[in-house]
Write a protein that holds these residues in place. Structure first.
Motif, PDB file in Angstrom:
ATOM      1  N   SER A  29       0.831  -1.205   0.000  1.00 34.03           N
ATOM      2  CA  SER A  29       0.000   0.000   0.000  1.00 34.03           C
ATOM      3  C   SER A  29       0.871   1.261   0.000  1.00 34.03           C
ATOM      4  O   SER A  29       0.533   2.252  -0.666  1.00 34.03           O
ATOM      5  CB  SER A  29      -0.939   0.009   1.206  1.00 34.03           C
ATOM      6  OG  SER A  29      -0.212   0.016   2.421  1.00 34.03           O
ATOM      7  N   ARG A  32       2.147   1.762  -3.517  1.00 30.11           N
ATOM      8  CA  ARG A  32       1.116   2.326  -4.406  1.00 30.11           C
ATOM      9  C   ARG A  32       0.954   3.828  -4.157  1.00 30.11           C
ATOM     10  O   ARG A  32       0.739   4.601  -5.090  1.00 30.11           O
ATOM     11  CB  ARG A  32      -0.213   1.590  -4.201  1.00 30.11           C
ATOM     12  CG  ARG A  32      -0.251   0.197  -4.801  1.00 30.11           C
ATOM     13  CD  ARG A  32      -1.663  -0.352  -4.859  1.00 30.11           C
ATOM     14  NE  ARG A  32      -2.206  -0.588  -3.530  1.00 30.11           N
ATOM     15  CZ  ARG A  32      -2.076  -1.717  -2.849  1.00 30.11           C
ATOM     16  NH1 ARG A  32      -1.406  -2.743  -3.391  1.00 30.11           N
ATOM     17  NH2 ARG A  32      -2.610  -1.863  -1.648  1.00 30.11           N
ATOM     18  N   LYS A  33       1.059   4.230  -2.905  1.00 34.40           N
ATOM     19  CA  LYS A  33       0.957   5.650  -2.576  1.00 34.40           C
ATOM     20  C   LYS A  33       2.123   6.428  -3.191  1.00 34.40           C
ATOM     21  O   LYS A  33       1.953   7.527  -3.730  1.00 34.40           O
ATOM     22  CB  LYS A  33       0.948   5.830  -1.054  1.00 34.40           C
ATOM     23  CG  LYS A  33       0.481   7.190  -0.578  1.00 34.40           C
ATOM     24  CD  LYS A  33       0.261   7.189   0.927  1.00 34.40           C
ATOM     25  CE  LYS A  33      -0.295   8.513   1.408  1.00 34.40           C
ATOM     26  NZ  LYS A  33      -0.538   8.516   2.869  1.00 34.40           N
ATOM     27  N   TYR A  35       3.722   5.535  -5.837  1.00 32.55           N
ATOM     28  CA  TYR A  35       3.465   5.524  -7.282  1.00 32.55           C
ATOM     29  C   TYR A  35       2.598   6.725  -7.671  1.00 32.55           C
ATOM     30  O   TYR A  35       2.905   7.455  -8.625  1.00 32.55           O
ATOM     31  CB  TYR A  35       2.769   4.218  -7.663  1.00 32.55           C
ATOM     32  CG  TYR A  35       2.368   4.127  -9.124  1.00 32.55           C
ATOM     33  CD1 TYR A  35       3.219   3.565 -10.059  1.00 32.55           C
ATOM     34  CD2 TYR A  35       1.119   4.599  -9.560  1.00 32.55           C
ATOM     35  CE1 TYR A  35       2.848   3.472 -11.400  1.00 32.55           C
ATOM     36  CE2 TYR A  35       0.744   4.525 -10.888  1.00 32.55           C
ATOM     37  CZ  TYR A  35       1.620   3.956 -11.802  1.00 32.55           C
ATOM     38  OH  TYR A  35       1.255   3.886 -13.124  1.00 32.55           O
ATOM     39  N   GLY A  36       1.532   6.951  -6.915  1.00 39.46           N
ATOM     40  CA  GLY A  36       0.648   8.081  -7.223  1.00 39.46           C
ATOM     41  C   GLY A  36       1.342   9.417  -7.074  1.00 39.46           C
ATOM     42  O   GLY A  36       1.167  10.326  -7.902  1.00 39.46           O
ATOM     43  N   LEU A  37       2.156   9.558  -6.022  1.00 34.83           N
ATOM     44  CA  LEU A  37       2.847  10.824  -5.777  1.00 34.83           C
ATOM     45  C   LEU A  37       3.835  11.133  -6.894  1.00 34.83           C
ATOM     46  O   LEU A  37       3.848  12.237  -7.453  1.00 34.83           O
ATOM     47  CB  LEU A  37       3.570  10.766  -4.432  1.00 34.83           C
ATOM     48  CG  LEU A  37       4.348  12.014  -4.040  1.00 34.83           C
ATOM     49  CD1 LEU A  37       3.405  13.205  -3.851  1.00 34.83           C
ATOM     50  CD2 LEU A  37       5.141  11.772  -2.756  1.00 34.83           C
ATOM     51  N   ALA A  39       3.964   9.812  -9.887  1.00 31.05           N
ATOM     52  CA  ALA A  39       3.271   9.969 -11.170  1.00 31.05           C
ATOM     53  C   ALA A  39       2.854  11.420 -11.339  1.00 31.05           C
ATOM     54  O   ALA A  39       2.985  12.007 -12.426  1.00 31.05           O
ATOM     55  CB  ALA A  39       2.062   9.041 -11.236  1.00 31.05           C
ATOM     56  N   SER A  40       2.381  12.037 -10.250  1.00 32.29           N
ATOM     57  CA  SER A  40       1.985  13.454 -10.301  1.00 32.29           C
ATOM     58  C   SER A  40       3.201  14.351 -10.476  1.00 32.29           C
ATOM     59  O   SER A  40       3.186  15.302 -11.272  1.00 32.29           O
ATOM     60  CB  SER A  40       1.241  13.837  -9.014  1.00 32.29           C
ATOM     61  OG  SER A  40       0.091  13.043  -8.851  1.00 32.29           O
ATOM     62  N   THR A  72       0.162  13.461   2.323  1.00 32.46           N
ATOM     63  CA  THR A  72       0.698  13.138   0.994  1.00 32.46           C
ATOM     64  C   THR A  72       2.160  13.565   0.885  1.00 32.46           C
ATOM     65  O   THR A  72       3.050  12.841   1.308  1.00 32.46           O
ATOM     66  CB  THR A  72      -0.160  13.794  -0.102  1.00 32.46           C
ATOM     67  OG1 THR A  72      -0.283  15.212   0.173  1.00 32.46           O
ATOM     68  CG2 THR A  72      -1.540  13.176  -0.164  1.00 32.46           C
ATOM     69  N   LYS A 392       7.791   1.469 -10.346  1.00 33.90           N
ATOM     70  CA  LYS A 392       7.042   0.587 -11.256  1.00 33.90           C
ATOM     71  C   LYS A 392       7.728  -0.776 -11.375  1.00 33.90           C
ATOM     72  O   LYS A 392       7.059  -1.818 -11.407  1.00 33.90           O
ATOM     73  CB  LYS A 392       6.912   1.245 -12.633  1.00 33.90           C
ATOM     74  CG  LYS A 392       5.938   2.407 -12.663  1.00 33.90           C
ATOM     75  CD  LYS A 392       5.638   2.868 -14.079  1.00 33.90           C
ATOM     76  CE  LYS A 392       6.825   3.581 -14.702  1.00 33.90           C
ATOM     77  NZ  LYS A 392       6.476   4.170 -16.028  1.00 33.90           N
TER      78      LYS A 392
END
Length: 400
Positions: A29, A32-33, A35-37, A39-40, A72, A392
């Motif tokens: 988890s 994944r968090k 990854y989102g950060l 990616a932005s 975040t 990734k």
């Protein structure tokens, strides 16, 4: 303090692409968090618009914005709002033999009361680090203890009025109080580098502290920004002075943090740009500085603050050639918390000394630091892309 995990028992070639080790501290988890950060942050558009929105939201005290940021970007790049809140981060890092450098990142103190509050906070980080192998260094900026205008006036050789003279005496007293506490507690302390128009003043203070406290072992470290074309010579002169004074030279090597501002100000003032002509020149001088430090081991103690894989490999090879053990206390590697875990965790796994700069402070006060991290991750060639690629890769590995 929790015992760290054992390191590799035999020498091995480190691979900074080994994501299993790099992200060994992260759950699925948490990955994944991340990854989102990233990616932005990999999008210039999102970083620019997001930064503008957050600045405006803070200005108008938009509901929940503080908590959103804390959960975040703050959570990823900072250890907490207080030293006590950083305890969890310190313990988690030390499980994997990665040290913590508590970095009080509140900016903008302008009064004597503010400077004194910062001084007391830095002393608290030293007391927290005392006798604790999980916190191998403390750190501070001179501009946390003094106004930039005063430091610049001193550097320019301008006459100080009586009030300014008293203020500068207080600055030196604060610096000495911090460094004396570090000496007393046997905690190594970094004096961070800043802009060229105040750096000579900072250097003089740093070397005065080394001459006071570095005779028995390296306690005080000065920071050398190798994106300056004159910095390699400055390092050599600092070594000559240390040899003559009979003290250890503490060196933190970095590439630098003020490049765009330096070039802009130099152009506006019609003076020579202090920055190297290109990145290869910076890389060359950084590696030459590493070579010089190892050639003068152990009278130079070094922390290589770098996210650059080539320079990290280069220092490893220099240590091997000189017969210096990975865990030698005179040599450390350091990276920023939330970045380059592929370097930090693989280095520590192989037995090298490594620590993370862990910023902390109230969310609103640390926002300038966080905005710089977001901006730098998009501006540094490939930095966010590298982090994103490694995340990734690890997610694919775990899925398989």
């Amino acid at each position: 303090m929790i015992d760290p995990k054992p390191v590799a028992s035999t020498p091995q070639r480190i691979s900074f692409d080994d994501t299993e080790i790099a992200f060994s501290s992260k759950s699925n988890s948490e990955l994944r968090k991340m990854y989102g950060l990233f990616a932005s942050m990999n999008s210039n558009f999102l970083v620019k618009t997001g930064t503008a929105f957050l600045k405006a939201a803070f200005a108008i005290k938009f509901p929940f914005v503080r908590q959103i940021i804390k959960n975040t970007i703050f959570e990823h790049f900072c250890g907490g709002e207080t030293i006590e809140e950083c305890e969890k981060t310190t313990r988690e890092l030390w499980k994997f033999r990665v040290g913590t450098i508590l970095d009080y990142s509140v900016e903008g103190a302008k009064t004597d009361a503010g400077f004194e509050a910062t001084t007391q906070e830095i002393i608290r980080t030293i007391e927290k680090a005392a006798g604790n192998p999980a916190i191998p260094f403390s750190v501070f900026k001179i501009t946390g203890l003094a106004s930039t205008e005063l430091l610049q006036k001193v550097q320019n050789g301008n006459a100080l009025n009586s009030e300014e003279q008293k203020d500068f005496v207080h600055v030196k007293e604060r610096v000495e109080r911090i460094c004396h506490k570090a000496y007393e507690k046997k905690v190594r302390i970094f004096i961070d580098a800043e802009e060229t128009w105040i750096q000579d003043t900072i250097d003089r203070l740093a070397y005065e502290m080394m001459e006071m406290f570095n005779h028995e072992e390296p306690i005080v470290y000065n920071t050398f920004q190798m994106y300056r074309w004159d910095m390699l010579d400055n390092l050599k002169k600092a070594h000559e002075a240390a040899v003559e004074g009979g003290y250890f030279l503490g060196v933190k090597l970095v590439r630098g943090a003020y490049m765009e501002k330096e070039g802009r100000v130099a152009k506006a003032e019609g003076r020579q740009d202090p920055i190297q002509p290109n990145k290869p020149s910076t890389d060359r001088d950084f590696n030459d500085a590493l070579r010089f430090c190892i050639a003068n081991y152990p009278k130079i103690a070094i922390c290589a603050g770098t996210h650059n894989e080539e320079s990290t490999y280069f220092l490893i090879e220099l240590m091997k050639e000189a017969g210096i053990a990975p865990a030698d206390s005179h040599i450390f590697f350091a990276q920023l918390y939330g970045m380059s875990d592929n370097l930090s965790y693989n280095l520590s796994h192989a037995g090298y000394n490594v620590a993370k700069y862990v910023p902390y402070g109230p969310v609103a006060a640390v926002m300038p630091y966080l905005f710089r991290r977001a901006s730098e991750n998009t501006a540094i060639a490939g930095q966010s892309s590298r982090e994103f690629r490694l995340i990734k890769k690890e997610m694919r590995r775990r899925k398989l």
